[in-house]
Design an enzyme around this catalytic site. Sequence first.
Site, PDB file in Angstrom:
ATOM      1  N   ARG A 109     119.468 -18.685   4.989  1.00  0.00           N
ATOM      2  CA  ARG A 109     119.311 -18.606   3.530  1.00  0.00           C
ATOM      3  C   ARG A 109     117.960 -17.969   3.269  1.00  0.00           C
ATOM      4  NH1 ARG A 109     120.258 -23.077  -1.141  1.00  0.00           N
ATOM      5  NH2 ARG A 109     122.370 -22.343  -0.709  1.00  0.00           N
ATOM      6  N   HIS A 136     126.432 -15.180  -2.430  1.00  0.00           N
ATOM      7  CA  HIS A 136     126.559 -16.550  -1.896  1.00  0.00           C
ATOM      8  C   HIS A 136     128.015 -16.757  -1.464  1.00  0.00           C
ATOM      9  CE1 HIS A 136     125.616 -20.571  -1.014  1.00  0.00           C
ATOM     10  NE2 HIS A 136     125.430 -21.092  -2.212  1.00  0.00           N
ATOM     11  N   GLN A 139     129.652 -20.324  -0.739  1.00  0.00           N
ATOM     12  CA  GLN A 139     129.946 -21.096  -1.950  1.00  0.00           C
ATOM     13  C   GLN A 139     131.314 -20.730  -2.499  1.00  0.00           C
ATOM     14  OE1 GLN A 139     127.987 -23.511  -3.679  1.00  0.00           O
ATOM     15  NE2 GLN A 139     129.981 -23.787  -4.656  1.00  0.00           N
ATOM     16  N   ARG A 294     132.369 -27.760   0.200  1.00  0.00           N
ATOM     17  CA  ARG A 294     131.460 -26.950   1.019  1.00  0.00           C
ATOM     18  C   ARG A 294     131.638 -27.305   2.501  1.00  0.00           C
ATOM     19  NH1 ARG A 294     127.027 -24.460  -1.184  1.00  0.00           N
ATOM     20  NH2 ARG A 294     126.953 -23.493   0.880  1.00  0.00           N
TER      21      ARG A 294
HETATM   22  N1   CP Z   1     125.403 -24.766  -4.141  1.00  0.00           N
HETATM   23  C1   CP Z   1     124.461 -24.672  -3.183  1.00  0.00           C
HETATM   24  O1   CP Z   1     124.381 -23.705  -2.402  1.00  0.00           O
HETATM   25  O2   CP Z   1     123.637 -25.760  -3.143  1.00  0.00           O
HETATM   26  P1   CP Z   1     122.292 -25.897  -2.306  1.00  0.00           P
HETATM   27  O3   CP Z   1     121.290 -24.951  -2.906  1.00  0.00           O
HETATM   28  O4   CP Z   1     121.901 -27.340  -2.479  1.00  0.00           O
HETATM   29  O5   CP Z   1     122.561 -25.545  -0.871  1.00  0.00           O
HETATM   30  N1  NVA Z   2     122.129 -18.977  -8.344  1.00  0.00           N
HETATM   31  C1  NVA Z   2     121.525 -20.128  -7.699  1.00  0.00           C
HETATM   32  C2  NVA Z   2     122.485 -20.781  -6.761  1.00  0.00           C
HETATM   33  C3  NVA Z   2     121.959 -22.005  -6.100  1.00  0.00           C
HETATM   34  C4  NVA Z   2     122.916 -22.611  -5.135  1.00  0.00           C
HETATM   35  C5  NVA Z   2     120.252 -19.703  -6.993  1.00  0.00           C
HETATM   36  O1  NVA Z   2     120.251 -18.663  -6.336  1.00  0.00           O
HETATM   37  O2  NVA Z   2     119.262 -20.426  -7.114  1.00  0.00           O
END
Ligand code: CP
Ligand code: NVA
Length: 309
Positions: A109, A136, A139, A294
């Site tokens: 990430r 993402h 997700q 997830r």
């Molecule tokens: N939705 C999601 O990716 O959550 P986190 O940022 O907690 O991993």
């Molecule tokens: N759009 C958000 C998603 C978090 C899971 C971000 O990038 O912070």
Amino acid sequence: MDNRHFLDLSDAGGDALAAMLNDAQDRKTARRGWPKGRGDADAPLKDHVLAMIFEKSSTRTRASFDIAIRQLGGSAMVMEGGSMQLGRGESIADTARVLSRMVDAIMIRTDDHAKVEEMAHHASVPVINGLTDKSHPCQIVADLLTIVEQGKALPGLELAWFGDGNNVLHSVLEAAGIFKFNVRIATPAGYEPESAFVEMARAGGATVTLTQDAQAAATDADVIVTDTWVSMGQENASEKLDAMQPYRVDDALMALAKTDALFLHCLPAHVGDEVSESVIEGPQSRVFDEAENRIHAQKSVLLWAFGKL
Ligand code: CP
Ligand code: NVA
């Protein structure tokens, strides 16, 4: 076989994604009621180790990948970007080559999507995108799973997105082109998604509507989706928050959608901003199924990456 990197949904493609959704549902059903640490009976990733690199915060991605690989018989290690040599300037290329000698797959990430591409280029094990500023995909596998397990077919589905045209929406659009569902996007001017993702969805056969009219986007929708107005790494600008006010998902907006419409949000949520408490806590909300999914989605991503799906 070349490495199966999962940087975006199209790396897998429609057939593999459909197989992933089926396998995720089967595995979820097979272990219903079991303690979460118990491994699936077939232990398909026995002895496999996943490294997870986080250059941004995470609750769901971190926990779900860890539990996912444990349930598949393997194990995971977490590496915080700031405490790695990566954070002191070691190159992505060297990090990728070193970790490839030590683990069987890498989930990362980070901010710049180019970093994930660079990691994949130099790694000799599968690399999985656990969120970048651009997309993402993990997700969205969970979101699709949540939609199909509620009995809604993806082709022809009307999904409406409200607020910021961000990384999560980009992956929604990629999925729309693959599964041929339609996306109505209601954003303030200047906060639309990148046009490349809109074009990708349209090229796949999806109808994509960009509008500033939240009510029009919500009318007769099957699924209502939103996300934080300020993503990780973005400035909390008052100008943006002001522009977003008409795009809050509240009871009035939900009332315009189909009576059996679902509300989804990848979480974390900012209740009172992008969604009202009554909606996120209400009967149409599936946000905690989505969060649980997830795990099941990540298992299917891992199985695909290891050539087992
Ligand atoms: N939705 C999601 O990716 O959550 P986190 O940022 O907690 O991993
Ligand atoms: N759009 C958000 C998603 C978090 C899971 C971000 O990038 O912070």
